[in-house]
Scaffold this motif. Structure first.
Motif, PDB file in Angstrom:
ATOM      1  N   LEU A  19       0.562  -1.094   0.035  1.00  0.00           N
ATOM      2  CA  LEU A  19      -0.116  -0.131   0.236  1.00  0.00           C
ATOM      3  C   LEU A  19       0.561   1.650  -0.175  1.00  0.00           C
ATOM      4  N   ILE A  20       1.976   1.552   0.534  1.00  0.00           N
ATOM      5  CA  ILE A  20       2.878   2.096   0.522  1.00  0.00           C
ATOM      6  C   ILE A  20       4.253   2.568  -1.252  1.00  0.00           C
ATOM      7  N   LEU A  21       4.301   1.509  -1.555  1.00  0.00           N
ATOM      8  CA  LEU A  21       5.279   1.208  -3.230  1.00  0.00           C
ATOM      9  C   LEU A  21       4.470   1.635  -3.841  1.00  0.00           C
ATOM     10  N   ALA A  22       3.183   1.160  -3.896  1.00  0.00           N
ATOM     11  CA  ALA A  22       2.257   1.402  -5.274  1.00  0.00           C
ATOM     12  C   ALA A  22       1.268   2.980  -5.359  1.00  0.00           C
ATOM     13  N   PRO A  23       1.080   3.693  -4.735  1.00  0.00           N
ATOM     14  CA  PRO A  23       1.597   5.543  -5.088  1.00  0.00           C
ATOM     15  C   PRO A  23       2.731   5.355  -4.950  1.00  0.00           C
ATOM     16  N   LEU A  24       3.956   5.453  -4.622  1.00  0.00           N
ATOM     17  CA  LEU A  24       4.906   5.755  -4.714  1.00  0.00           C
ATOM     18  C   LEU A  24       5.254   5.529  -6.064  1.00  0.00           C
ATOM     19  N   CYS A  25       5.414   4.153  -6.415  1.00  0.00           N
ATOM     20  CA  CYS A  25       5.262   3.896  -7.875  1.00  0.00           C
ATOM     21  C   CYS A  25       4.510   4.973  -9.198  1.00  0.00           C
ATOM     22  N   ALA A 168     -12.203   9.172   1.205  1.00  0.00           N
ATOM     23  CA  ALA A 168     -12.171  10.738   0.469  1.00  0.00           C
ATOM     24  C   ALA A 168     -11.083  11.402  -0.390  1.00  0.00           C
ATOM     25  N   GLY A 169      -9.951  10.994   0.356  1.00  0.00           N
ATOM     26  CA  GLY A 169      -8.974  10.967   0.105  1.00  0.00           C
ATOM     27  C   GLY A 169      -8.102  10.191  -1.641  1.00  0.00           C
ATOM     28  N   VAL A 170      -8.562   9.321  -1.393  1.00  0.00           N
ATOM     29  CA  VAL A 170      -8.527   7.929  -2.388  1.00  0.00           C
ATOM     30  C   VAL A 170      -9.403   8.599  -3.495  1.00  0.00           C
ATOM     31  N   PHE A 171     -10.923   8.862  -3.137  1.00  0.00           N
ATOM     32  CA  PHE A 171     -11.250   9.339  -4.006  1.00  0.00           C
ATOM     33  C   PHE A 171     -11.147  10.605  -4.679  1.00  0.00           C
ATOM     34  N   VAL A 172     -10.551  11.626  -3.955  1.00  0.00           N
ATOM     35  CA  VAL A 172      -9.766  13.025  -4.062  1.00  0.00           C
ATOM     36  C   VAL A 172      -8.466  12.811  -5.360  1.00  0.00           C
ATOM     37  N   GLY A 173      -7.736  12.024  -4.760  1.00  0.00           N
ATOM     38  CA  GLY A 173      -6.491  12.014  -5.507  1.00  0.00           C
ATOM     39  C   GLY A 173      -6.365  10.831  -6.762  1.00  0.00           C
ATOM     40  N   LEU A 174      -7.650  10.191  -7.010  1.00  0.00           N
ATOM     41  CA  LEU A 174      -7.678   9.465  -8.564  1.00  0.00           C
ATOM     42  C   LEU A 174      -8.098  10.715  -9.250  1.00  0.00           C
ATOM     43  N   VAL A 175      -8.954  11.740  -9.124  1.00  0.00           N
ATOM     44  CA  VAL A 175      -9.219  12.037  -9.991  1.00  0.00           C
ATOM     45  C   VAL A 175      -9.361  13.653 -10.051  1.00  0.00           C
ATOM     46  N   SER A 191       0.074  16.149  -7.625  1.00  0.00           N
ATOM     47  CA  SER A 191      -0.792  16.121  -6.696  1.00  0.00           C
ATOM     48  C   SER A 191      -1.487  14.657  -5.845  1.00  0.00           C
ATOM     49  N   GLY A 192      -2.080  14.136  -7.172  1.00  0.00           N
ATOM     50  CA  GLY A 192      -3.161  13.545  -6.921  1.00  0.00           C
ATOM     51  C   GLY A 192      -2.429  12.121  -6.519  1.00  0.00           C
ATOM     52  N   PRO A 193      -1.158  11.597  -7.408  1.00  0.00           N
ATOM     53  CA  PRO A 193      -0.506  10.789  -6.457  1.00  0.00           C
ATOM     54  C   PRO A 193       0.158  11.142  -5.658  1.00  0.00           C
ATOM     55  N   LEU A 194       0.770  12.019  -4.981  1.00  0.00           N
ATOM     56  CA  LEU A 194       1.001  12.296  -3.912  1.00  0.00           C
ATOM     57  C   LEU A 194       0.165  12.276  -2.791  1.00  0.00           C
ATOM     58  N   LEU A 195      -1.352  12.778  -3.323  1.00  0.00           N
ATOM     59  CA  LEU A 195      -2.375  12.521  -1.777  1.00  0.00           C
ATOM     60  C   LEU A 195      -2.768  10.877  -1.829  1.00  0.00           C
ATOM     61  N   LEU A 196      -2.488  10.098  -2.855  1.00  0.00           N
ATOM     62  CA  LEU A 196      -2.395   8.627  -2.675  1.00  0.00           C
ATOM     63  C   LEU A 196      -1.499   7.794  -1.951  1.00  0.00           C
ATOM     64  N   VAL A 199      -2.418   8.461   2.220  1.00  0.00           N
ATOM     65  CA  VAL A 199      -3.256   8.222   2.541  1.00  0.00           C
ATOM     66  C   VAL A 199      -3.726   6.644   3.030  1.00  0.00           C
ATOM     67  N   PHE A 200      -2.719   6.068   1.720  1.00  0.00           N
ATOM     68  CA  PHE A 200      -2.551   4.678   1.667  1.00  0.00           C
ATOM     69  C   PHE A 200      -1.580   4.552   2.466  1.00  0.00           C
ATOM     70  N   GLY A 201      -0.172   5.000   2.523  1.00  0.00           N
ATOM     71  CA  GLY A 201       0.831   4.207   3.508  1.00  0.00           C
ATOM     72  C   GLY A 201       0.380   5.367   4.865  1.00  0.00           C
ATOM     73  N   ALA A 202      -0.354   5.327   5.027  1.00  0.00           N
ATOM     74  CA  ALA A 202      -1.170   6.043   6.740  1.00  0.00           C
ATOM     75  C   ALA A 202      -1.810   4.423   7.301  1.00  0.00           C
ATOM     76  N   VAL A 203      -2.374   4.070   6.214  1.00  0.00           N
ATOM     77  CA  VAL A 203      -3.274   2.286   6.233  1.00  0.00           C
ATOM     78  C   VAL A 203      -2.504   1.580   5.708  1.00  0.00           C
TER      79      VAL A 203
END
Length: 224
Positions: A19-25, A168-175, A191-196, A199-203
């Motif tokens: 969940l951390i590596l996916a949005p980082l990539c 909410a963060g996943v939705f906004v980040g993807l949009v 900005s979108g991937p950074l937000l993802l 939020v995914f990193g926190a989880v």
């Protein structure tokens, strides 16, 4: 965390790290992408094959790495939201697998536009967009990935595993990412991937740090 002899610890750690590596990539793939504003995608990629290859590979692994993370989140949804988690999990995993496969088209773009006239290369790519490719690959890949990730996040929050800031963060980040990628606006595209990632990193971190008993309430005592 990643001991191979403890199935709960390994699976929990692998899911959390994914969940951390996916949005980082995804973020790194956007940063490396050589496309410039106002330049046609395929021509920009053909002129920068090295950067295009690295970007496509990072984006491919972004979608692939989200799969174990999604499976881990679905595993943690119990009672409330379980039906939604199961349905959304299936849709998301299938979507992510389909979407990751689409990244290979960037490599064909490079070769076609390097070796053929622009008109010929464009026609080949247009003719390659067969109905099966669109209906069975593109639509499930994009819709399944984006809608599925949001719905899995909703199920995860509904189960009490995270606050509603997560879906909410996943939705906004993807949009934001989709708009930025479509317009090739670097600010939105990053900005979108950074937000993802946030939020995914926190989880993911919370998942890594949880106890084995929380991951698996039916876990047998060590040595039993």
């Amino acid at each position: 965390m990643f001991t191979l002899t403890d199935p709960d610890a390994f699976r929990r750690g692998a899911a959390g790290v994914s969940l951390i590596l996916a949005p980082l990539c995804l973020l790194l793939g956007m940063i490396v992408d050589p496309l410039e504003f106002g330049v046609e995608d395929t021509l920009g990629y053909a002129e920068n094959p090295g950067a295009t290859g690295v970007s496509a590979t990072l984006l491919h692994y972004a979608w692939v790495l989200w799969v174990p993370g999604v499976i881990g989140m679905v595993h943690l949804v119990r009672r409330r939201g379980v039906v939604l988690a199961h349905l959304a999990g299936v849709v998301t995993v299938l979507g992510l697998i389909n979407f990751s496969a689409l990244m290979i088209s960037d490599f064909f773009d490079i070769v076609l536009y390097q070796q053929l006239p622009v008109e010929t290369a464009t026609k080949i790519l247009q003719d390659a967009a067969q109905p099966a490719l669109i209906v069975a690959w593109q639509i499930p890949g994009m819709a399944g990935s984006f809608l599925g990730l949001v719905l899995v996040a909703v199920a995860y929050a509904r189960a009490g595993r995270a606050g509603w800031w997560f879906p909410a963060g996943v939705f906004v980040g993807l949009v934001v990412w989709l708009v930025g990628a479509r317009l090739w606006n670097p600010l939105l595209g990053y900005s979108g991937p950074l937000l993802l990632l946030v939020v995914f990193g926190a989880v993911g971190v919370a998942m890594i740090r949880m106890s084995d008993e929380e991951w698996n309430p039916h876990r047998a005592p060590v040595g039993a």
